[in-house]
Write a protein that holds these residues in place. Structure first.
Motif, mmCIF file in Angstrom:
data_model
loop_
_atom_site.group_PDB
_atom_site.id
_atom_site.type_symbol
_atom_site.label_atom_id
_atom_site.label_comp_id
_atom_site.label_asym_id
_atom_site.label_seq_id
_atom_site.Cartn_x
_atom_site.Cartn_y
_atom_site.Cartn_z
ATOM 1 N N HIS A 32 -20.456 -28.385 -16.888
ATOM 2 C CA HIS A 32 -21.314 -29.174 -17.950
ATOM 3 C C HIS A 32 -21.994 -28.228 -19.144
ATOM 4 C CE1 HIS A 32 -24.440 -32.605 -18.739
ATOM 5 N NE2 HIS A 32 -23.106 -32.684 -19.513
ATOM 6 N N VAL A 33 -22.507 -26.960 -18.508
ATOM 7 C CA VAL A 33 -23.033 -25.901 -19.438
ATOM 8 C C VAL A 33 -22.044 -25.422 -20.279
ATOM 9 C CG1 VAL A 33 -24.132 -23.729 -19.411
ATOM 10 C CG2 VAL A 33 -24.820 -25.170 -17.604
ATOM 11 N N ILE A 34 -20.758 -24.985 -20.098
ATOM 12 C CA ILE A 34 -19.937 -24.698 -20.881
ATOM 13 C C ILE A 34 -19.483 -25.484 -21.741
ATOM 14 C CG2 ILE A 34 -17.519 -23.563 -20.683
ATOM 15 C CD1 ILE A 34 -18.534 -22.255 -17.779
ATOM 16 N N GLN A 35 -19.103 -26.701 -21.212
ATOM 17 C CA GLN A 35 -18.991 -27.639 -22.019
ATOM 18 C C GLN A 35 -19.811 -27.916 -23.549
ATOM 19 O OE1 GLN A 35 -18.800 -31.813 -20.611
ATOM 20 N NE2 GLN A 35 -18.871 -32.705 -22.540
ATOM 21 N N LYS A 36 -21.058 -27.953 -23.199
ATOM 22 C CA LYS A 36 -21.752 -27.713 -24.483
ATOM 23 C C LYS A 36 -21.907 -26.495 -25.156
ATOM 24 C CE LYS A 36 -24.060 -31.627 -23.713
ATOM 25 N NZ LYS A 36 -23.375 -32.737 -24.564
ATOM 26 N N TYR A 37 -21.645 -25.388 -24.713
ATOM 27 C CA TYR A 37 -21.317 -24.116 -25.340
ATOM 28 C C TYR A 37 -20.230 -24.336 -26.322
ATOM 29 C CZ TYR A 37 -24.668 -20.725 -23.312
ATOM 30 O OH TYR A 37 -25.744 -19.973 -22.971
ATOM 31 N N LYS A 38 -18.972 -25.065 -25.822
ATOM 32 C CA LYS A 38 -18.031 -25.231 -26.586
ATOM 33 C C LYS A 38 -18.169 -26.298 -27.591
ATOM 34 C CE LYS A 38 -14.410 -23.869 -23.244
ATOM 35 N NZ LYS A 38 -13.368 -24.292 -22.188
ATOM 36 N N GLU A 39 -19.041 -27.193 -27.420
ATOM 37 C CA GLU A 39 -19.364 -28.298 -28.587
ATOM 38 C C GLU A 39 -20.120 -27.636 -29.539
ATOM 39 O OE1 GLU A 39 -21.085 -32.154 -27.258
ATOM 40 O OE2 GLU A 39 -20.130 -31.770 -25.159
ATOM 41 N N VAL A 40 -21.091 -26.851 -29.195
ATOM 42 C CA VAL A 40 -21.935 -26.122 -30.300
ATOM 43 C C VAL A 40 -21.135 -25.160 -31.164
ATOM 44 C CG1 VAL A 40 -23.905 -24.538 -30.584
ATOM 45 C CG2 VAL A 40 -24.078 -26.369 -28.966
ATOM 46 N N ALA A 41 -20.210 -24.443 -30.375
ATOM 47 C CA ALA A 41 -19.407 -23.476 -31.098
ATOM 48 C C ALA A 41 -18.508 -24.035 -32.218
ATOM 49 C CB ALA A 41 -18.427 -22.971 -30.032
ATOM 50 N N LEU A 54 -18.726 -16.751 -16.936
ATOM 51 C CA LEU A 54 -19.842 -17.299 -16.860
ATOM 52 C C LEU A 54 -20.154 -18.457 -16.073
ATOM 53 C CD1 LEU A 54 -22.827 -17.778 -18.150
ATOM 54 C CD2 LEU A 54 -21.552 -19.476 -19.913
ATOM 55 N N LYS A 55 -18.811 -19.239 -15.879
ATOM 56 C CA LYS A 55 -19.021 -20.301 -14.782
ATOM 57 C C LYS A 55 -19.315 -19.933 -13.447
ATOM 58 C CE LYS A 55 -15.806 -23.662 -12.948
ATOM 59 N NZ LYS A 55 -14.277 -24.235 -13.713
ATOM 60 N N LEU A 56 -18.555 -18.642 -13.099
ATOM 61 C CA LEU A 56 -18.743 -18.038 -11.607
ATOM 62 C C LEU A 56 -20.044 -17.497 -11.487
ATOM 63 C CD1 LEU A 56 -15.373 -16.227 -11.361
ATOM 64 C CD2 LEU A 56 -15.952 -18.000 -10.131
ATOM 65 N N GLN A 57 -20.439 -16.914 -12.808
ATOM 66 C CA GLN A 57 -21.980 -16.346 -12.491
ATOM 67 C C GLN A 57 -23.074 -17.615 -12.495
ATOM 68 O OE1 GLN A 57 -22.267 -14.322 -16.235
ATOM 69 N NE2 GLN A 57 -21.998 -12.140 -15.064
ATOM 70 N N LEU A 58 -23.001 -18.851 -12.778
ATOM 71 C CA LEU A 58 -23.758 -19.741 -12.990
ATOM 72 C C LEU A 58 -23.646 -20.497 -11.591
ATOM 73 C CD1 LEU A 58 -23.376 -21.392 -16.503
ATOM 74 C CD2 LEU A 58 -25.258 -20.222 -15.526
ATOM 75 N N ALA A 59 -22.481 -20.312 -10.951
ATOM 76 C CA ALA A 59 -22.396 -21.074 -9.835
ATOM 77 C C ALA A 59 -22.994 -20.194 -8.733
ATOM 78 C CB ALA A 59 -21.048 -21.287 -9.311
ATOM 79 N N ASP A 60 -22.801 -18.709 -8.714
ATOM 80 C CA ASP A 60 -23.539 -17.950 -7.622
ATOM 81 C C ASP A 60 -24.817 -17.734 -7.879
ATOM 82 O OD1 ASP A 60 -21.081 -17.455 -6.776
ATOM 83 O OD2 ASP A 60 -20.612 -15.526 -7.989
ATOM 84 N N THR A 61 -25.659 -18.220 -8.922
ATOM 85 C CA THR A 61 -27.160 -17.710 -9.461
ATOM 86 C C THR A 61 -27.988 -18.996 -9.444
ATOM 87 O OG1 THR A 61 -26.581 -17.606 -11.657
ATOM 88 C CG2 THR A 61 -26.442 -15.615 -10.484
ATOM 89 N N SER A 62 -27.428 -20.017 -9.349
ATOM 90 C CA SER A 62 -28.167 -21.375 -9.629
ATOM 91 C C SER A 62 -27.654 -22.427 -8.493
ATOM 92 C CB SER A 62 -28.140 -21.838 -11.013
ATOM 93 O OG SER A 62 -28.665 -20.793 -11.762
ATOM 94 N N LEU A 63 -28.709 -23.222 -8.165
ATOM 95 C CA LEU A 63 -28.499 -24.480 -7.509
ATOM 96 C C LEU A 63 -28.342 -25.652 -8.373
ATOM 97 C CD1 LEU A 63 -30.929 -24.103 -4.324
ATOM 98 C CD2 LEU A 63 -28.230 -23.873 -4.483
#
Length: 95
Positions: free
Chosen positions: A78-87, A13-22
């Motif tokens: 930061h996106v992934i950190q929030k996913y882990k918190e919600v999990a 997910l981290k790689l996809q986010l880095a590739d698809t968004s600024l």
């Protein structure tokens, strides 16, 4: 969350986010939780003071509530950190 599949998923997910968004960029989280106010509040508190726009919708039978959370995030980590918190919220499903 020490399941290797989870870490592999987050890394992909981290790689996809880095590739698809600024970054920074707006990101839309979607979660489903049992319709208990305490669980909904717990998730809302994770995104508190971030300027998040949170929409909730109860299922037709009222057993579950979906949460859509649109928030500006700094970077993929930061996106992934929030996913882990919600999990950590019992019964939550991340979409």
């Amino acid at each position: 969350m020490n399941d290797p599949k989870s870490e592999e998923f987050y890394e992909k997910l981290k790689l996809q986010l880095a590739d698809t968004s600024l970054w920074p960029s707006k990101y839309l989280y979607k979660f489903i939780v049992p319709s208990q106010q305490s669980k909904i509040v717990e998730i809302e508190q994770i995104f508190d003071n971030m300027g998040a726009v949170i929409n909730t919708k109860e299922s037709s039978k009222g057993k579950y509530t979906s949460l859509s959370i649109l928030v500006k995030m700094k970077n993929p980590e930061h996106v992934i950190q929030k996913y882990k918190e919600v999990a950590t919220v019992d019964g939550v499903i991340s979409l």
